[in-house]
Write a protein that holds these residues in place. Structure first.
Motif, short mmCIF file in Angstrom:
data_model
loop_
_atom_site.label_atom_id
_atom_site.label_comp_id
_atom_site.label_asym_id
_atom_site.label_seq_id
_atom_site.Cartn_x
_atom_site.Cartn_y
_atom_site.Cartn_z
N ALA A 113 0.81 -1.38 0.28
CA ALA A 113 0.00 -0.19 0.12
C ALA A 113 0.39 1.17 0.21
CB ALA A 113 -1.04 -0.49 0.95
N ASN A 114 0.07 2.41 -0.66
CA ASN A 114 1.05 3.75 -0.25
C ASN A 114 2.55 3.95 -0.95
OD1 ASN A 114 -0.85 4.58 0.15
ND2 ASN A 114 -0.95 4.18 2.48
N HIS A 115 2.64 2.63 -2.24
CA HIS A 115 4.02 2.72 -2.61
C HIS A 115 4.67 4.03 -3.79
CE1 HIS A 115 7.02 -0.53 -4.56
NE2 HIS A 115 7.43 0.71 -4.50
N SER A 116 5.32 4.52 -3.44
CA SER A 116 5.66 5.88 -4.35
C SER A 116 7.16 5.21 -4.75
CB SER A 116 6.03 7.16 -3.02
OG SER A 116 6.28 6.53 -2.11
N VAL A 117 8.07 6.58 -5.65
CA VAL A 117 8.61 6.34 -5.99
C VAL A 117 9.78 7.81 -6.03
CG1 VAL A 117 10.20 5.70 -7.83
CG2 VAL A 117 8.34 4.45 -7.21
N SER A 118 10.92 8.32 -5.54
CA SER A 118 10.97 9.50 -5.74
C SER A 118 12.38 9.53 -6.29
CB SER A 118 11.35 9.72 -3.87
OG SER A 118 12.29 9.02 -2.95
N VAL A 119 12.80 10.53 -6.44
CA VAL A 119 14.57 10.63 -6.86
C VAL A 119 14.87 12.49 -6.31
CG1 VAL A 119 15.82 11.75 -8.70
CG2 VAL A 119 14.07 9.78 -8.99
N ILE A 120 15.78 12.34 -5.60
CA ILE A 120 16.94 13.23 -5.06
C ILE A 120 17.17 14.08 -5.82
CG2 ILE A 120 18.46 14.26 -3.72
CD1 ILE A 120 18.23 11.71 -1.71
N LYS A 121 16.48 15.48 -5.97
CA LYS A 121 17.22 15.90 -7.54
C LYS A 121 18.68 17.19 -6.70
CE LYS A 121 13.52 18.69 -9.49
NZ LYS A 121 12.67 18.90 -9.73
N ARG A 122 20.06 16.44 -6.72
CA ARG A 122 21.00 17.24 -6.78
C ARG A 122 21.61 18.17 -7.15
NH1 ARG A 122 23.88 11.47 -5.45
NH2 ARG A 122 23.56 11.53 -8.17
N GLY A 123 21.27 18.17 -9.20
CA GLY A 123 21.52 19.85 -9.35
C GLY A 123 20.34 20.86 -10.06
N GLU A 124 19.43 20.24 -9.76
CA GLU A 124 18.01 21.09 -10.91
C GLU A 124 17.09 21.34 -9.11
OE1 GLU A 124 19.17 24.00 -11.71
OE2 GLU A 124 20.62 23.81 -13.62
N PRO A 125 17.44 21.71 -8.33
CA PRO A 125 16.27 20.81 -7.18
C PRO A 125 14.87 21.68 -7.98
CG PRO A 125 18.07 22.33 -6.16
CD PRO A 125 18.62 22.11 -7.49
N ARG A 126 14.90 22.92 -8.82
CA ARG A 126 13.34 23.33 -9.19
C ARG A 126 13.28 23.03 -9.94
NH1 ARG A 126 10.75 27.64 -6.46
NH2 ARG A 126 10.68 28.63 -8.06
N GLY A 127 13.76 22.55 -11.03
CA GLY A 127 13.78 22.15 -12.56
C GLY A 127 12.85 21.54 -13.22
N GLU A 128 12.63 20.90 -13.86
CA GLU A 128 11.25 20.42 -14.82
C GLU A 128 12.17 18.60 -14.40
OE1 GLU A 128 12.03 20.42 -19.36
OE2 GLU A 128 12.64 23.01 -18.65
N LEU A 129 11.07 17.66 -14.50
CA LEU A 129 11.83 16.18 -14.42
C LEU A 129 9.78 15.67 -14.00
CD1 LEU A 129 14.00 15.10 -11.71
CD2 LEU A 129 11.87 14.34 -12.20
N SER A 130 9.86 14.89 -15.10
CA SER A 130 9.38 13.36 -15.16
C SER A 130 9.21 12.19 -14.95
CB SER A 130 8.54 13.64 -16.67
OG SER A 130 7.82 15.01 -17.08
N LEU A 131 8.75 11.83 -14.12
CA LEU A 131 8.76 10.58 -13.32
C LEU A 131 7.79 9.24 -13.32
CD1 LEU A 131 10.92 9.18 -11.25
CD2 LEU A 131 9.85 10.23 -9.48
N PRO A 132 7.60 8.56 -14.54
CA PRO A 132 6.25 7.40 -14.56
C PRO A 132 7.25 6.49 -13.55
CG PRO A 132 7.57 7.87 -16.50
CD PRO A 132 7.76 8.70 -15.97
N PHE A 133 6.26 5.38 -12.68
CA PHE A 133 6.44 4.65 -12.55
C PHE A 133 5.46 3.75 -12.72
CE2 PHE A 133 5.39 2.84 -7.62
CZ PHE A 133 5.64 1.89 -7.54
N VAL A 134 6.03 2.31 -13.33
CA VAL A 134 5.09 1.49 -14.08
C VAL A 134 4.81 0.33 -13.36
CG1 VAL A 134 4.02 0.13 -16.05
CG2 VAL A 134 4.56 2.06 -16.20
N GLU A 135 4.67 -0.57 -12.81
CA GLU A 135 3.98 -1.79 -12.15
C GLU A 135 4.11 -3.01 -12.70
OE1 GLU A 135 2.33 -4.96 -8.54
OE2 GLU A 135 1.67 -3.26 -9.48
N VAL A 136 4.49 -4.05 -13.59
CA VAL A 136 3.73 -5.07 -14.28
C VAL A 136 4.08 -6.84 -13.31
CG1 VAL A 136 4.59 -7.09 -15.52
CG2 VAL A 136 4.72 -4.31 -16.95
N ARG A 137 3.31 -7.03 -12.94
CA ARG A 137 2.96 -8.15 -11.73
C ARG A 137 2.86 -9.00 -12.64
NH1 ARG A 137 -2.92 -5.62 -9.08
NH2 ARG A 137 -1.77 -3.83 -8.52
N ASN A 138 3.28 -10.87 -11.85
CA ASN A 138 3.22 -11.74 -12.45
C ASN A 138 5.06 -12.12 -12.93
OD1 ASN A 138 1.47 -12.72 -10.88
ND2 ASN A 138 0.51 -12.01 -12.41
#
Length: 240
Positions: A113-138
């Protein structure tokens, strides 16, 4: 995103040798998925996806980090999975090496439950970023991967991949046009599941995710129709 073109335009195909098993009683299937898009100047660190509910065991997870190359930390998630790079980073050329797209995979994934993914933005903390997260089961492995970069065209095509049995196919489109409103449609039996194509005025990294379930061995690819016309970094991944 700004008008950017990848440094390598020719298609580059990668194959990962399958692990042969005696039987696959339960075919893989699409699980939870989410797409975080942060606009330029509006981002925060760490960038974190909204939470979704994933399976406790038996899944493969795929994550992309698209944006400033200096925000190059490996992803983390709430269940402490191990994330390995998937293929090669694709760099956008018109701004030197400032922007790229990177993919990561977690095999034998742990979730809940409540599974999330994160990325620490070391270079440009306020910069644009896109982050898709996909699960494939079995699922337990990535069988095949194709990466290519398409020159501007109304319809662009991924590289081909081959699978030797039932598989879940994931397709990712990363446009490079200097537009903030666009329409992106996958073909070849693929269905759009997530997209960030209505960008904020400050700009962002446009992307789209599609999937297709296949039940038999074969060779597959995906065509994308995108308007306005632009080039795109394309990924096609087969998971079994």
């Amino acid at each position: 995103m700004h008008r950017l073109r990848a440094t390598v335009a020719a298609a580059a195909l990668f194959s990962i040798a399958p692990q042969v098993t005696a039987s696959d009683p339960t075919p893989p299937s699409l699980g939870a998925h989410v797409f975080l898009g942060q606009g330029e100047g509006l981002g925060i660190s760490p960038a974190m996806t909204p939470p979704v509910d994933t399976r406790s065991r038996g899944s493969v997870f795929v994550v992309f980090n698209a944006g400033y190359a200096s925000n190059d930390a490996s992803p983390r998630d709430t269940y402490d999975n191990r994330w390995d790079t998937l293929g090669r980073a694709m760099t956008y050329a018109n701004y030197g090496d400032r922007f790229d797209v990177k993919a990561y995979v977690a095999l034998d994934g742990k979730g809940g439950a409540n599974h999330s993914v994160s990325v620490i933005k070391r270079g440009e903390p306020r910069g644009e970023l896109s982050l898709p997260f996909v699960e494939v089961r079995n699922a337990s492995r990535v069988q095949a991967l194709a990466q290519s970069y398409a020159e501007p065209s109304l319809v662009v095509a991924s590289g081909e991949i081959h699978v030797d049995g039932p598989a879940t196919l994931l397709a990712f489109w990363w446009g490079d046009g200097g537009v903030k409103r666009m329409r992106v449609v996958p073909g070849d039996g693929f269905q759009l599941i997530d997209a960030f194509v209505e960008l904020p005025d400050e700009s962002g990294v446009q992307g789209a995710v599609a999937w297709r379930q296949v039940t038999a061995a074969g060779t597959y690819r995906v065509h994308w129709t995108a308007a306005p016309v632009q080039g795109a970094a394309l990924w096609l991944i087969a998971i079994r």
